[in-house]
Design a protein around this motif. Structure first.
Motif: not given
Length: 231
Positions: A134-140, A198-209
């Protein structure tokens, strides 16, 4: 009148043909590819029908034992079953013990010989599912929360039992920048909460584990992707 030696020869030939035919029938009924399939200590005995069997005309009988024991035990729920599998999770719950299972088939009043599994030790052979992510955005940044695989119900009745109680587990987290089509490993360790910064604004990311077991040098499959747009 048939000479005595001819009649005797006929009887011997008839007897041998009958025995060979019976043996051939028993062999053709014998279950094939009898083996355990195990995921997260959920241990299922599986098999394929013998060469002579088609459809649901046959029934199967399952037994199990711990390595070193002489006496086989019947699995009552799978005694005369028409299924091609049998759940032996409860019977193989001591995960350090080596076990055997075996199956025989019956059809039209004929019984096969027993067909036995290779030795099966759950701790060595069970396959671990990937973590739930599960992922959640926190302050960028992204907060990644990892959940270990669930154990069968028999283990859940014991409080606070996790698959982490049986293995040293390391979690590997990967992030994919969809804009650049680039994947990067951002974490490997035992923590189940990981912050990605340190993620780039206005970008799309996916996370896997995935889960890695150092002692066995084995890894799980990867989890489902969880994707997000960074504003």
């Amino acid at each position: 009148m048939m000479p005595k030696h001819c009649f005797l020869g006929f009887l011997i030939s008839f007897f041998l043909t009958g025995v060979a035919g019976t043996q051939s029938t028993h062999e053709s009924l014998k279950p094939q590819r009898v083996q355990f399939q195990s995921r997260n200590f959920h241990n299922i005995l599986q098999w394929q029908p013998g060469r002579a069997l088609t459809g649901n005309s046959s029934v199967y009988f399952v037994q199990y034992k711990i390595y070193g024991q002489r006496q086989w035990k019947n699995k009552e729920d799978c005694w005369g079953t028409q299924e091609l599998f049998c759940d032996l999770t409860s019977e193989t719950s001591d995960i350090q013990e080596p076990y055997y299972g075996r199956v025989r088939a019956a059809s039209a009043g004929s019984y096969s010989e027993w067909s036995m599994t290779p030795r099966f030790t759950p701790w060595w052979e069970t396959k671990i599912d990937p973590p739930v992510v599960n992922i959640t955005q926190v302050n960028g940044s992204l907060l990644v929360i990892l959940h270990a695989p669930n154990l069968p119900y028999r283990y859940q009745k014991e409080k606070n039992v996790s698959i982490e109680d049986y293995y040293e587990l390391l979690y590997r987290v990967f992030i994919i920048n969809n804009s650049l089509e680039k994947e990067q490993k951002v974490y490997e360790g035992a923590h189940r909460v990981v912050e990605i910064e340190a993620l780039t604004p206005h970008s799309s990311y996916c996370v896997v584990a995935e889960i890695y077991q150092p002692m066995l040098d084995r890894r799980s499959q990867r989890s489902e992707e969880r994707c997000v747009e960074i504003p």
